[in-house]
Write an enzyme that holds these catalytic residues in place. Sequence first.
Site, PDB file in Angstrom:
ATOM      1  N   ASP A 167      -7.046   5.916   3.008  1.00 41.91           N
ATOM      2  CA  ASP A 167      -6.481   5.243   4.175  1.00 41.91           C
ATOM      3  C   ASP A 167      -7.312   5.657   5.387  1.00 41.91           C
ATOM      4  O   ASP A 167      -7.174   6.770   5.897  1.00 41.91           O
ATOM      5  CB  ASP A 167      -5.019   5.636   4.373  1.00 41.91           C
ATOM      6  CG  ASP A 167      -4.091   5.068   3.308  1.00 41.91           C
ATOM      7  OD1 ASP A 167      -4.542   4.874   2.162  1.00 41.91           O
ATOM      8  OD2 ASP A 167      -2.908   4.831   3.616  1.00 41.91           O
ATOM      9  N   LYS A 235      -3.669  -2.210   6.841  1.00 41.27           N
ATOM     10  CA  LYS A 235      -2.492  -1.379   7.081  1.00 41.27           C
ATOM     11  C   LYS A 235      -2.182  -1.369   8.565  1.00 41.27           C
ATOM     12  O   LYS A 235      -3.087  -1.287   9.394  1.00 41.27           O
ATOM     13  CB  LYS A 235      -2.766   0.036   6.555  1.00 41.27           C
ATOM     14  CG  LYS A 235      -1.664   1.055   6.795  1.00 41.27           C
ATOM     15  CD  LYS A 235      -2.051   2.398   6.181  1.00 41.27           C
ATOM     16  CE  LYS A 235      -1.084   3.508   6.561  1.00 41.27           C
ATOM     17  NZ  LYS A 235      -1.495   4.824   6.009  1.00 41.27           N
ATOM     18  N   LYS A 271      -0.145  -3.156   3.976  1.00 41.36           N
ATOM     19  CA  LYS A 271       0.710  -1.972   4.001  1.00 41.36           C
ATOM     20  C   LYS A 271       1.277  -1.762   5.392  1.00 41.36           C
ATOM     21  O   LYS A 271       0.584  -1.287   6.292  1.00 41.36           O
ATOM     22  CB  LYS A 271      -0.086  -0.736   3.569  1.00 41.36           C
ATOM     23  CG  LYS A 271       0.733   0.562   3.597  1.00 41.36           C
ATOM     24  CD  LYS A 271      -0.094   1.754   3.145  1.00 41.36           C
ATOM     25  CE  LYS A 271       0.652   3.074   3.309  1.00 41.36           C
ATOM     26  NZ  LYS A 271      -0.149   4.242   2.887  1.00 41.36           N
TER      27      LYS A 271
END
Length: 335
Positions: A167, A235, A271
């Site tokens: 991430d 995300k 996400k």
Amino acid sequence: MTRTELQTLPERAVELLGGEPDDTTLRRYLHGLAGVDAVGLGQRAADLGTRSIKTTSKAWALDRIIELIDLTTLEGADTPGKVRSLVAKALNPDASDPTCPRVAAVCVYGDMVPHAVAALGAAHGDPDDGGVSVAAVATAFPSGRASLAIKLADTAEAVAAGADEIDMVIDRGAFLAGRYGQVFDQIAQVKQACRRADGSYASLKVILETGELTTYDNVKRASWLAILAGGDFIKTSTGKVQPAATLPVTLLMLEVVRDWHAATGEKIGVKPAGGIRTSKDAIKYLVTVAETVGEEWLQPHLFRFGASSLLNDVLLQRQKLRTGHYTGADYVTID
């Protein structure tokens, strides 16, 4: 079709952009996207939050939320013991109910990856096949304020330690200053740093930190930029900045993913992370995914919740449903 052939990405980006991914070409492409109708987006999100998921049940929805959670600890005081406890919760969320599913992944800082991998043992694996992945935040999370060399080393070290997913955070300062080529290049190089010794790649989630992008148009442009540069997921947030995930922002990102799939056939994940704490809210996100990109996206390699406290509420509601102490007022209607 999912994103698997990394070597085709630069060519694909050049083809779609009509030139090399420099500031000029990217600015022309990104600023040529249709503007976002903020009022209309808010109305669609509000409407989707009241719809039902067809042909499914409350019990299915709660279990699916669990299966899509990245159970997270990202604190300066994290210890190997805390990570082991997190993994134990990920593997057995409800000790009173052996039918309770596992979460998709545990998300930790890079130096905690070896401890997460060791604690998972044989359960470390693909969440689509019943395993639990290890996700690591990288690239000077959460600020992104570090040299590219440090960001790449951060990523490569986590992947070498066994992280299945990275991430990363984009350089919001560069993006807001219009240095799109720099942001593109950093994402593309981080993706290369996700390469394992066997030639496979850890999945790359690109954190936009939407709370700092200030406008829906910027969120849309950053989403397209992240996908063009090689992100496997887009995300919303680090969870360290407010506002974090919101339903309208997530809807907008899902619409970008839908349009990318229509144009290329590739499926990109989404996400939302930060601020999703209740089953009621999480179910609204399930509805939004199903109605925007289709129920096929409701699987771990295409949708995740980044959360630390959501699991506790889902387990509570699941227990109420199982024991008969459930009141339907807690939920969005599900047929």
